[in-house]
Design a protein around this motif. Sequence first.
Motif, PDB file in Angstrom:
ATOM      1  N   ALA A 288      34.525   9.389 -26.690  1.00 15.94           N
ATOM      2  CA  ALA A 288      33.467   9.239 -25.695  1.00 15.94           C
ATOM      3  C   ALA A 288      33.951   9.842 -24.381  1.00 15.94           C
ATOM      4  O   ALA A 288      35.154   9.802 -24.084  1.00 15.94           O
ATOM      5  CB  ALA A 288      33.135   7.756 -25.512  1.00 15.94           C
ATOM      6  N   PRO A 289      33.040  10.414 -23.597  1.00 12.12           N
ATOM      7  CA  PRO A 289      33.445  10.911 -22.281  1.00 12.12           C
ATOM      8  C   PRO A 289      34.166   9.818 -21.499  1.00 12.12           C
ATOM      9  O   PRO A 289      33.763   8.653 -21.523  1.00 12.12           O
ATOM     10  CB  PRO A 289      32.112  11.286 -21.627  1.00 12.12           C
ATOM     11  CG  PRO A 289      31.228  11.620 -22.787  1.00 12.12           C
ATOM     12  CD  PRO A 289      31.620  10.640 -23.865  1.00 12.12           C
TER      13      PRO A 289
ATOM     14  N   VAL B 258      15.846  15.160 -24.416  1.00 11.17           N
ATOM     15  CA  VAL B 258      15.710  14.006 -25.304  1.00 11.17           C
ATOM     16  C   VAL B 258      16.999  13.181 -25.283  1.00 11.17           C
ATOM     17  O   VAL B 258      18.044  13.666 -24.833  1.00 11.17           O
ATOM     18  CB  VAL B 258      15.379  14.458 -26.745  1.00 11.17           C
ATOM     19  CG1 VAL B 258      14.086  15.282 -26.782  1.00 11.17           C
ATOM     20  CG2 VAL B 258      16.529  15.233 -27.367  1.00 11.17           C
ATOM     21  N   PRO B 259      16.954  11.946 -25.789  1.00  8.42           N
ATOM     22  CA  PRO B 259      18.187  11.174 -25.885  1.00  8.42           C
ATOM     23  C   PRO B 259      19.252  11.973 -26.635  1.00  8.42           C
ATOM     24  O   PRO B 259      18.962  12.634 -27.634  1.00  8.42           O
ATOM     25  CB  PRO B 259      17.774   9.927 -26.666  1.00  8.42           C
ATOM     26  CG  PRO B 259      16.302   9.788 -26.409  1.00  8.42           C
ATOM     27  CD  PRO B 259      15.791  11.200 -26.311  1.00  8.42           C
ATOM     28  N   CYS B 260      20.468  11.904 -26.118  1.00  7.44           N
ATOM     29  CA  CYS B 260      21.538  12.750 -26.637  1.00  7.44           C
ATOM     30  C   CYS B 260      22.867  12.010 -26.545  1.00  7.44           C
ATOM     31  O   CYS B 260      23.166  11.402 -25.511  1.00  7.44           O
ATOM     32  CB  CYS B 260      21.593  14.040 -25.809  1.00  7.44           C
ATOM     33  SG  CYS B 260      22.789  15.255 -26.392  1.00  7.44           S
ATOM     34  N   THR B 261      23.635  12.075 -27.614  1.00  6.67           N
ATOM     35  CA  THR B 261      24.974  11.506 -27.625  1.00  6.67           C
ATOM     36  C   THR B 261      25.976  12.622 -27.384  1.00  6.67           C
ATOM     37  O   THR B 261      25.984  13.619 -28.111  1.00  6.67           O
ATOM     38  CB  THR B 261      25.271  10.824 -28.976  1.00  6.67           C
ATOM     39  OG1 THR B 261      24.324   9.756 -29.159  1.00  6.67           O
ATOM     40  CG2 THR B 261      26.692  10.285 -29.022  1.00  6.67           C
ATOM     41  N   TYR B 262      26.792  12.456 -26.355  1.00  9.41           N
ATOM     42  CA  TYR B 262      27.829  13.428 -26.008  1.00  9.41           C
ATOM     43  C   TYR B 262      29.186  12.897 -26.435  1.00  9.41           C
ATOM     44  O   TYR B 262      29.517  11.739 -26.168  1.00  9.41           O
ATOM     45  CB  TYR B 262      27.849  13.673 -24.491  1.00  9.41           C
ATOM     46  CG  TYR B 262      26.635  14.409 -24.003  1.00  9.41           C
ATOM     47  CD1 TYR B 262      26.582  15.801 -24.023  1.00  9.41           C
ATOM     48  CD2 TYR B 262      25.525  13.724 -23.526  1.00  9.41           C
ATOM     49  CE1 TYR B 262      25.464  16.486 -23.589  1.00  9.41           C
ATOM     50  CE2 TYR B 262      24.399  14.395 -23.087  1.00  9.41           C
ATOM     51  CZ  TYR B 262      24.378  15.778 -23.120  1.00  9.41           C
ATOM     52  OH  TYR B 262      23.266  16.462 -22.688  1.00  9.41           O
ATOM     53  N   LEU B 263      29.947  13.740 -27.086  1.00  7.18           N
ATOM     54  CA  LEU B 263      31.322  13.413 -27.456  1.00  7.18           C
ATOM     55  C   LEU B 263      32.216  14.557 -27.014  1.00  7.18           C
ATOM     56  O   LEU B 263      31.778  15.713 -26.967  1.00  7.18           O
ATOM     57  CB  LEU B 263      31.444  13.219 -28.969  1.00  7.18           C
ATOM     58  CG  LEU B 263      30.661  12.046 -29.546  1.00  7.18           C
ATOM     59  CD1 LEU B 263      30.617  12.124 -31.060  1.00  7.18           C
ATOM     60  CD2 LEU B 263      31.275  10.727 -29.091  1.00  7.18           C
ATOM     61  N   TRP B 264      33.457  14.224 -26.702  1.00  4.76           N
ATOM     62  CA  TRP B 264      34.407  15.250 -26.310  1.00  4.76           C
ATOM     63  C   TRP B 264      35.406  15.475 -27.431  1.00  4.76           C
ATOM     64  O   TRP B 264      35.801  14.544 -28.127  1.00  4.76           O
ATOM     65  CB  TRP B 264      35.127  14.836 -25.035  1.00  4.76           C
ATOM     66  CG  TRP B 264      34.232  14.926 -23.826  1.00  4.76           C
ATOM     67  CD1 TRP B 264      32.978  15.455 -23.760  1.00  4.76           C
ATOM     68  CD2 TRP B 264      34.524  14.464 -22.519  1.00  4.76           C
ATOM     69  NE1 TRP B 264      32.475  15.353 -22.490  1.00  4.76           N
ATOM     70  CE2 TRP B 264      33.409  14.750 -21.701  1.00  4.76           C
ATOM     71  CE3 TRP B 264      35.622  13.842 -21.949  1.00  4.76           C
ATOM     72  CZ2 TRP B 264      33.363  14.436 -20.357  1.00  4.76           C
ATOM     73  CZ3 TRP B 264      35.577  13.521 -20.601  1.00  4.76           C
ATOM     74  CH2 TRP B 264      34.469  13.830 -19.808  1.00  4.76           C
ATOM     75  N   ILE B 265      35.775  16.729 -27.580  1.00  7.56           N
ATOM     76  CA  ILE B 265      36.803  17.117 -28.538  1.00  7.56           C
ATOM     77  C   ILE B 265      38.121  17.067 -27.774  1.00  7.56           C
ATOM     78  O   ILE B 265      38.264  17.718 -26.735  1.00  7.56           O
ATOM     79  CB  ILE B 265      36.544  18.533 -29.085  1.00  7.56           C
ATOM     80  CG1 ILE B 265      35.124  18.653 -29.641  1.00  7.56           C
ATOM     81  CG2 ILE B 265      37.602  18.889 -30.138  1.00  7.56           C
ATOM     82  CD1 ILE B 265      34.661  20.092 -29.839  1.00  7.56           C
TER      83      ILE B 265
ATOM     84  N   ALA C   3      33.322  20.023 -26.137  1.00 11.04           N
ATOM     85  CA  ALA C   3      32.335  18.961 -26.287  1.00 11.04           C
ATOM     86  C   ALA C   3      31.381  19.291 -27.425  1.00 11.04           C
ATOM     87  O   ALA C   3      31.212  20.455 -27.801  1.00 11.04           O
ATOM     88  CB  ALA C   3      31.556  18.789 -24.986  1.00 11.04           C
ATOM     89  N   ILE C   4      30.771  18.245 -27.947  1.00  7.97           N
ATOM     90  CA  ILE C   4      29.731  18.389 -28.954  1.00  7.97           C
ATOM     91  C   ILE C   4      28.657  17.360 -28.632  1.00  7.97           C
ATOM     92  O   ILE C   4      28.970  16.236 -28.219  1.00  7.97           O
ATOM     93  CB  ILE C   4      30.296  18.230 -30.393  1.00  7.97           C
ATOM     94  CG1 ILE C   4      29.252  18.628 -31.430  1.00  7.97           C
ATOM     95  CG2 ILE C   4      30.875  16.845 -30.616  1.00  7.97           C
ATOM     96  CD1 ILE C   4      29.844  18.892 -32.822  1.00  7.97           C
ATOM     97  N   ALA C   5      27.407  17.777 -28.752  1.00  7.89           N
ATOM     98  CA  ALA C   5      26.289  16.910 -28.386  1.00  7.89           C
ATOM     99  C   ALA C   5      25.301  16.831 -29.538  1.00  7.89           C
ATOM    100  O   ALA C   5      25.020  17.833 -30.197  1.00  7.89           O
ATOM    101  CB  ALA C   5      25.589  17.464 -27.143  1.00  7.89           C
ATOM    102  N   PHE C   6      24.779  15.632 -29.774  1.00  8.34           N
ATOM    103  CA  PHE C   6      23.766  15.414 -30.801  1.00  8.34           C
ATOM    104  C   PHE C   6      22.483  14.934 -30.139  1.00  8.34           C
ATOM    105  O   PHE C   6      22.438  13.857 -29.557  1.00  8.34           O
ATOM    106  CB  PHE C   6      24.245  14.376 -31.826  1.00  8.34           C
ATOM    107  CG  PHE C   6      23.146  13.906 -32.743  1.00  8.34           C
ATOM    108  CD1 PHE C   6      22.560  14.776 -33.651  1.00  8.34           C
ATOM    109  CD2 PHE C   6      22.688  12.605 -32.684  1.00  8.34           C
ATOM    110  CE1 PHE C   6      21.527  14.358 -34.474  1.00  8.34           C
ATOM    111  CE2 PHE C   6      21.667  12.169 -33.506  1.00  8.34           C
ATOM    112  CZ  PHE C   6      21.081  13.045 -34.400  1.00  8.34           C
ATOM    113  N   ARG C   7      21.438  15.764 -30.221  1.00  7.13           N
ATOM    114  CA  ARG C   7      20.117  15.376 -29.736  1.00  7.13           C
ATOM    115  C   ARG C   7      19.457  14.548 -30.833  1.00  7.13           C
ATOM    116  O   ARG C   7      19.373  14.982 -31.977  1.00  7.13           O
ATOM    117  CB  ARG C   7      19.295  16.621 -29.412  1.00  7.13           C
ATOM    118  CG  ARG C   7      19.894  17.430 -28.287  1.00  7.13           C
ATOM    119  CD  ARG C   7      19.108  18.745 -28.073  1.00  7.13           C
ATOM    120  NE  ARG C   7      19.877  19.658 -27.263  1.00  7.13           N
ATOM    121  CZ  ARG C   7      20.666  20.629 -27.745  1.00  7.13           C
ATOM    122  NH1 ARG C   7      20.777  20.821 -29.048  1.00  7.13           N
ATOM    123  NH2 ARG C   7      21.326  21.414 -26.925  1.00  7.13           N
TER     124      ARG C   7
END
Length: 179
Positions: free
Chosen positions: A6-7, A64-71, A80-84
């Motif tokens: 998580a960020p 839209v709602p989006c989950t951000y994760l960091w590599i 980073a990678i993001a899932f809308r």
Amino acid sequence: MFKLVAPDVSFHQSFLESHREWDGAHQDGAGVFMAGDVITPEGFAAWVRQLEDAGQAAEKDGIVPCTYLWIAEGLRYMGAIAFRHYLTPALLNSGGHIGYGVRPSDRGRGAASWALGELCSRLAAQGEPDRVLLTCDDSNAASAKTIERVGGTLEDVRTGADGRPFRRYWIDLAALANQ
């Protein structure tokens, strides 16, 4: 060893190093467009809070709602990678569910393929969505190879509003869940 995290404000210095490497270029998957200031500790902390809250945010202006994760690798921010969470008509055409980017100095090490595979495995374990859409510039052979390596199937190549062609890939998450 790569990990998705998580960020977190503890990555501030490493993120700044990456930010300089990008030299103002768009960072796919990072959500930097939401940040007013990533340089100061206070601005960075505010941006991290925005990223954390984005998964529960209401849709607004096509966002839209989006989950951000960091590599990350240890305490090194690699990208980073993001899932809308769902697709609007515009995202269905050209944005897709997932965006990602790896800092220039860490490219070619497999981080993008690993992160995309890891995120898709997590989504498959949740049971929805059944499939995800990813897009990349037609000229971005590295991104196309990354998507294909994780099971992406090319649906078509379209022309964007800027006149440049882009590829649209689907990854069948239900198939990943059954592996």
